[in-house]
Design an enzyme around this catalytic site. Structure first.
Site, PDB file in Angstrom:
ATOM      1  N   GLY A   5       3.031  -1.060 -11.438  1.00 34.63           N
ATOM      2  CA  GLY A   5       2.438  -0.592 -10.162  1.00 34.63           C
ATOM      3  C   GLY A   5       3.757   0.032  -8.211  1.00 34.63           C
ATOM      4  CE  LYS A  17      10.973   0.446   3.908  1.00 32.90           C
ATOM      5  NZ  LYS A  17      11.234   0.907   1.926  1.00 32.90           N
ATOM      6  CB  THR A  24      -0.257  -4.041  -0.200  1.00 32.09           C
ATOM      7  OG1 THR A  24      -0.843  -3.071  -1.406  1.00 32.09           O
ATOM      8  CG2 THR A  24       0.274  -5.515  -0.370  1.00 32.09           C
ATOM      9  CD  GLU A  64       5.432   4.147  -0.690  1.00 30.84           C
ATOM     10  OE1 GLU A  64       4.172   4.262  -0.373  1.00 30.84           O
ATOM     11  OE2 GLU A  64       6.040   2.705  -0.765  1.00 30.84           O
ATOM     12  CG  ASP A 100       9.944   4.323   0.856  1.00 33.01           C
ATOM     13  OD1 ASP A 100       9.093   3.868   1.966  1.00 33.01           O
ATOM     14  OD2 ASP A 100      10.688   3.174   0.774  1.00 33.01           O
TER      15      ASP A 100
HETATM   16  P1  NAP Z   1      -1.866  -0.212   0.867  1.00 27.18           P
HETATM   17  O1  NAP Z   1      -2.450  -1.533   0.139  1.00 27.18           O
HETATM   18  O2  NAP Z   1      -2.739   1.598   0.214  1.00 27.18           O
HETATM   19  O3  NAP Z   1      -3.032  -0.032   2.007  1.00 27.18           O
HETATM   20  C1  NAP Z   1      -4.044   0.769   2.999  1.00 27.18           C
HETATM   21  C2  NAP Z   1      -5.189   0.033   3.644  1.00 27.18           C
HETATM   22  O4  NAP Z   1      -4.763   1.665   5.223  1.00 27.18           O
HETATM   23  C3  NAP Z   1      -6.345   0.067   2.837  1.00 27.18           C
HETATM   24  O5  NAP Z   1      -7.060  -0.879   3.181  1.00 27.18           O
HETATM   25  C4  NAP Z   1      -7.015   1.474   3.123  1.00 27.18           C
HETATM   26  O6  NAP Z   1      -8.444   0.945   3.058  1.00 27.18           O
HETATM   27  C5  NAP Z   1      -6.606   1.546   4.794  1.00 27.18           C
HETATM   28  N1  NAP Z   1      -6.961   3.234   5.359  1.00 27.18           N
HETATM   29  C6  NAP Z   1      -6.310   4.041   4.459  1.00 27.18           C
HETATM   30  N2  NAP Z   1      -7.076   5.211   5.248  1.00 27.18           N
HETATM   31  C7  NAP Z   1      -7.999   4.566   5.610  1.00 27.18           C
HETATM   32  C8  NAP Z   1      -8.210   5.194   6.631  1.00 27.18           C
HETATM   33  N3  NAP Z   1      -8.442   6.782   7.364  1.00 27.18           N
HETATM   34  N4  NAP Z   1      -9.494   4.471   7.839  1.00 27.18           N
HETATM   35  C9  NAP Z   1      -9.597   3.008   7.435  1.00 27.18           C
HETATM   36  N5  NAP Z   1      -8.837   2.955   6.867  1.00 27.18           N
HETATM   37  C10 NAP Z   1      -7.454   3.327   5.728  1.00 27.18           C
HETATM   38  O7  NAP Z   1      -1.389  -0.145   1.796  1.00 27.18           O
HETATM   39  P2  NAP Z   1      -0.110  -1.346   1.933  1.00 27.18           P
HETATM   40  O8  NAP Z   1       1.196  -1.481   0.527  1.00 27.18           O
HETATM   41  O9  NAP Z   1      -0.841  -1.874   2.477  1.00 27.18           O
HETATM   42  O10 NAP Z   1       0.605  -0.213   3.617  1.00 27.18           O
HETATM   43  C11 NAP Z   1       0.088  -0.114   4.538  1.00 27.18           C
HETATM   44  C12 NAP Z   1       1.678  -0.121   5.340  1.00 27.18           C
HETATM   45  O11 NAP Z   1       3.148  -0.609   5.522  1.00 27.18           O
HETATM   46  C13 NAP Z   1       1.955   0.899   4.883  1.00 27.18           C
HETATM   47  O12 NAP Z   1       2.709   2.349   5.949  1.00 27.18           O
HETATM   48  C14 NAP Z   1       3.283   1.119   4.362  1.00 27.18           C
HETATM   49  O13 NAP Z   1       4.444   2.163   3.894  1.00 27.18           O
HETATM   50  C15 NAP Z   1       3.683   0.002   4.822  1.00 27.18           C
HETATM   51  N6  NAP Z   1       4.409  -1.056   3.881  1.00 27.18           N
HETATM   52  C16 NAP Z   1       4.270  -1.313   3.288  1.00 27.18           C
HETATM   53  C17 NAP Z   1       4.964  -2.690   2.269  1.00 27.18           C
HETATM   54  C18 NAP Z   1       4.674  -2.871   0.835  1.00 27.18           C
HETATM   55  O14 NAP Z   1       5.104  -3.518   0.498  1.00 27.18           O
HETATM   56  N7  NAP Z   1       3.147  -2.845   0.532  1.00 27.18           N
HETATM   57  C19 NAP Z   1       6.271  -2.158   2.411  1.00 27.18           C
HETATM   58  C20 NAP Z   1       6.749  -2.529   3.853  1.00 27.18           C
HETATM   59  C21 NAP Z   1       5.862  -0.976   4.804  1.00 27.18           C
HETATM   60  P3  NAP Z   1      -9.286   0.696   1.570  1.00 27.18           P
HETATM   61  O15 NAP Z   1      -7.945  -0.367   1.395  1.00 27.18           O
HETATM   62  O16 NAP Z   1     -10.717   0.495   2.199  1.00 27.18           O
HETATM   63  O17 NAP Z   1      -8.982   2.343   0.541  1.00 27.18           O
HETATM   64  N1  HSE Z   2       8.178   1.584  -2.304  1.00 29.88           N
HETATM   65  C1  HSE Z   2       8.672   0.895  -0.500  1.00 29.88           C
HETATM   66  C2  HSE Z   2       9.914   0.464  -2.084  1.00 29.88           C
HETATM   67  C3  HSE Z   2       7.897  -0.383  -0.623  1.00 29.88           C
HETATM   68  O1  HSE Z   2      10.119   0.021  -3.105  1.00 29.88           O
HETATM   69  O2  HSE Z   2      10.709  -0.436  -0.877  1.00 29.88           O
HETATM   70  C4  HSE Z   2       8.229  -1.173   1.125  1.00 29.88           C
HETATM   71  O3  HSE Z   2       8.674   0.266   1.809  1.00 29.88           O
END
Ligand code: NAP
Ligand code: HSE
Length: 429
Positions: free
Chosen positions: A190, A208, A15, A193, A204
């Site tokens: 979806g 923060k 994402t 987490e 989580d």
């Molecule tokens: P995500 O959609 O699950 O994406 C994770 C990515 O990391 C995927 O592309 C995955 O590869 C890759 N990955 C996982 N393990 C790996 C490994 N061993 N080697 C290489 N690549 C690997 O996660 P996300 O939501 O983007 O979140 C990413 C970070 O941002 C996390 O720390 C999360 O807590 C933080 N965050 C997210 C949000 C949000 O709204 N989503 C908000 C704030 C903070 P594949 O695609 O090939 O599986």
């Molecule tokens: N699971 C988290 C939330 C994603 O619902 O706020 C962003 O950190």
């Protein structure tokens, strides 16, 4: 001479990672104009190479191993967007710092557990770690604390920092549905987490809060000292009763430095329904910062999702491109004090819901027990009841939690209490 580009290696193309790729592609001119140099992605990494991610990957070199990506000679900034407190995220971050790269990450779990050690490593290597996206998504709260409010002593940090929990609680109220049903809805949408306990268990949001507390109070990140309680026990009945008394229930994080040490709590609380926190709907986040000179400021915005989170990542990248180099937690890691945890939270008013057997003197017995524990009643309401039991709501005046616990224990032995009372803290916001 044309300016030197800032070259990024992005690990994690989910994402947030794909959001970063989109911004860098679509806003190349704007980013270059604002930072004074081109921002380029040179290499990327994820688990699966051939996944369609909706963004072209051909322009970038591919690395299967994020550690290799983090240490490439042509990478200036390692952008860690994989997640997880340990494993590849930590290994690649450490490798990047050791190889002389700056790091931008959205990974609150990693920093909440390893932030102090990583900050120390970054400083030893003369590198920076930036993590705006890790707390409250698109809200620039780290910047507000470390820069805009740097002239203040911070007195309290509060907030709703998990959008999924706020969605669940507000949806329970608006649709009149029980927790279990809304949890399933959130899952189907979806929102949760991969490990839902990270959201609904308050972990989580606790991660923060511990990061904000470190910056706010100049202390080492102390996630283990956060008093954590999730939303799994919040009932629709309490949401309705709280609303009747003019409150809303929020998973609220509070950090404050008290005479007894650092208080960090992430737990369901009642807040006035008309307050900004009480009005917060759905998946939105809100952070309230209080400083001795500025007073109270309220920041509200999207706490998750591709656009808002990638926006925060890019804010950090732009700072590095401009030459802004700040300590990870606002002051050098060696100067951060080890936080002495407060053993007990500051006194507060409490909401008490109980069911009493409808007998003469039942209420008097409760009032006596509260009085014996030094607890004064602010407001009380008795609801229409069934044949044998009467629901009662009490709002107390400010009282120490220990006094309330003493009273609740005494109530256990009473012959008029039909169900164990529910007690929820009321936070003054
Ligand atoms: P995500 O959609 O699950 O994406 C994770 C990515 O990391 C995927 O592309 C995955 O590869 C890759 N990955 C996982 N393990 C790996 C490994 N061993 N080697 C290489 N690549 C690997 O996660 P996300 O939501 O983007 O979140 C990413 C970070 O941002 C996390 O720390 C999360 O807590 C933080 N965050 C997210 C949000 C949000 O709204 N989503 C908000 C704030 C903070 P594949 O695609 O090939 O599986
Ligand atoms: N699971 C988290 C939330 C994603 O619902 O706020 C962003 O950190």
């Amino acid at each position: 001479m044309s300016p030197t580009p800032l070259r990024l290696g992005v690990a994690g193309l989910g994402t947030v990672g794909t959001g970063v790729l989109r911004i860098v592609r679509q806003k190349a001119n704007l980013l270059a104009a604002r930072s004074g140099r081109p921002i380029e992605i040179v290499a990327v990494s994820a688990r699966t190479r051939d996944k369609d991610r909706g963004v072209p990957l051909d322009p970038y070199a591919w690395e299967d191993d994020p550690v290799r990506l983090a240490t490439r000679d042509d990478v200036d900034v390692f952008v860690e967007l994989m997640g997880g407190s340990d494993g590849p995220a930590k290994a690649a971050t450490e490798a990047a710092l050791a190889a002389g790269k700056d790091v931008v990450t959205a990974n609150k779990a990693m920093l909440a557990i390893h932030g102090q050690a990583l900050a120390a490593q970054a400083e030893a290597e003369g590198r920076v770690i930036r993590f705006e996206a890790a707390v409250a998504g698109g809200i620039p709260v780290i910047k507000a604390l470390t820069e805009g409010l740097a002239g203040n002593e911070i007195t309290r940090v509060m907030g709703v920092m998990n959008g999924t929990c706020n969605y669940i609680l507000t949806r329970m109220e608006s649709a009149g549905l029980p927790y279990e049903e809304v949890f399933e809805e959130a899952n189907a949408l979806g929102y949760l987490e991969a490990d839902p306990q990270l959201d609904v268990g308050g972990i989580d949001a606790g991660h923060k809060l511990s990061l904000l507390a470190s910056i706010a109070f100049g202390t080492q990140v102390a996630f283990d000292d956060v008093e954590l309680e999730g939303i799994g026990d919040v009932t629709i009945e309490d949401i309705r009763r709280a609303a009747d008394m003019g409150f809303r229930i929020k998973l609220l994080g509070v950090a404050q430095m008290t005479g007894r040490g650092l208080e960090q709590r992430m737990a369901p609380c009642l807040v006035p329904a008309q307050s900004p926190l009480g009005q917060l709907e759905g998946g939105t986040n809100m952070v309230v910062l209080e400083g001795d000179h500025v007073g109270q400021i309220v920041l509200r915005g999207a706490g998750a999702g591709e656009g808002p989170t990638a926006s925060a990542v890019m804010g950090d990248v732009m700072d590095i491109a401009r030459g802004v180099r700040l300590s990870t937690f606002g002051q050098p890691a060696a100067e951060l004090a080890a936080a002495k945890p407060a053993k007990a939270a500051m006194p507060a008013p409490f909401y008490l819901r109980m069911k009493l057997l409808d007998k003469p003197g039942a209420l008097a017995k409760i009032a006596t027990i509260l009085g014996q524990s030094g607890i004064s009643i602010d407001r009380m309401r008795q609801y229409r009841h069934d044949d044998t039991t009467a629901p009662i709501l009490i709002v107390t005046h400010t009282t120490p939690r220990a006094a309330l616990d003493e009273a609740l224990t005494a109530m256990e032995g009473l012959d008029v209490v039909a169900e164990a009372p529910v007690a929820i803290r009321i936070e003054s916001v």
